[in-house]
Design an enzyme around this catalytic site. Structure first.
Site, mmCIF file in Angstrom:
data_model
loop_
_atom_site.group_PDB
_atom_site.id
_atom_site.type_symbol
_atom_site.label_atom_id
_atom_site.label_comp_id
_atom_site.label_asym_id
_atom_site.label_seq_id
_atom_site.Cartn_x
_atom_site.Cartn_y
_atom_site.Cartn_z
ATOM 1 N N HIS A 122 3.775 -3.004 2.322
ATOM 2 C CA HIS A 122 2.378 -3.294 2.627
ATOM 3 C C HIS A 122 1.407 -2.465 1.797
ATOM 4 C CE1 HIS A 122 2.235 0.445 5.050
ATOM 5 N NE2 HIS A 122 3.458 0.103 5.411
ATOM 6 N N ASP A 123 0.349 -3.128 1.368
ATOM 7 C CA ASP A 123 -0.795 -2.511 0.684
ATOM 8 C C ASP A 123 -0.481 -1.992 -0.712
ATOM 9 O OD1 ASP A 123 -2.780 -2.677 2.962
ATOM 10 O OD2 ASP A 123 -1.223 -1.467 3.905
ATOM 11 N N GLY A 140 4.869 1.839 1.367
ATOM 12 C CA GLY A 140 3.518 1.306 1.470
ATOM 13 C C GLY A 140 2.501 2.062 0.643
#
Length: 264
Positions: A122-123, A140
């Protein structure tokens, strides 16, 4: 040429597929997915979430794209994944949505080569022309600059930044920021010099490479702290105006580093 969907594929109502998109056997496309023309989705892929995919990407078999973050703080918020154009995703690649704890969007640029079993959490923000070899694991919030190369089986700690044109050797453990142009390997990762061969292939002049070799010595051989190195790099830049742009990218990276940079 229209959309080509295998009879066994499942396309959710609401998904948007442009002309010349193909979807292979047993693949599943979620309701919030948008796929631009020329993209090929192989067999047994799942593309889900609020995912936007540009033109001419190729997803090989068993990719999982746009899955929810592997983050216990995620509570179903409407976060996103954005993928540019001309990327290749080999077998079993996983790319997750963003989280509200960051910008809310995982992003990949254009012309990236993502090999089998890579995980992009994520991200993460991945630039353009990046090569990520087999089984690399990105935690992440990682940022990767254009033209970076990550060797197979490497792992990168969350929030790490890897600068443009850096080259990470296979099986490395990267726990701090890797400045642009560096080459190295190890657990922990240690820089050993400038990625001279790669820079030459990408149009950097011999004078650029020499200036960046001197910048490496300033950063790593003169026993300076980062603040002192930034001052010395600024002096180097003022004496070599023709190579100022290449040095500036290094200065900008150092000024923005929050985890600290890797050390030999």
């Amino acid at each position: 040429m229209g959309v080509q969907i295998h009879p066994t594929a499942i396309i959710a109502p609401g998904a948007e597929l442009d002309d010349d998109v193909s979807v292979g056997p047993y693949s599943i496309i979620g309701e919030h997915v948008r796929i631009a023309e020329g993209t090929r989705v192989g067999p047994h892929c799942v593309i889900d979430g609020r995912t936007t995919i540009g033109t001419n990407n190729h997803f090989y078999r068993f990719c999982s794209i746009g899955g929810i973050p592997q983050d216990k703080k995620y509570q179903g918020e409407p976060t996103h994944l954005e993928i540019g154009a001309g990327n290749t995703f080999r077998e079993y690649v996983t790319v997750n949505l963003g989280t509200q704890q960051d910008v809310g969007t995982t992003r990949l640029g254009d012309d990236n080569w993502i090999m089998a079993y890579v995980h992009i959490a994520h991200d993460c923000q991945v630039g353009n022309h990046v090569v990520i070899a087999n089984s690399v694991q990105l935690a992440g919030h990682i940022h990767i600059g254009d033209w970076a190369i990550l060797g197979g089986l490497s792992a990168v700690h969350q929030f790490v930044r890897i600068g443009a044109h850096a080259m990470i050797g296979g099986t490395s453990s990267v726990r701090q920021d890797v400045p642009p142009y560096m080459i190295g390997a190890g657990d922990p990762f240690r820089p050993v010099g400038i990625n001279s061969e790669g820079l030459g292939r990408r149009g950097f002049t011999p004078a650029d490479v020499l200036a960046l070799k001197e910048a490496y010595k300033i950063l790593y051989r003169r026993k300076l702290n980062v603040e002192q190195a930034i001052d010395a790099l600024g002096e180097l830049q003022s004496t070599q105006p023709g190579e100022a742009q290449a040095i500036q990218a290094l200065l900008d990276f150092l000024a923005e580093s929050s985890r600290g940079i890797v050390r030999p």
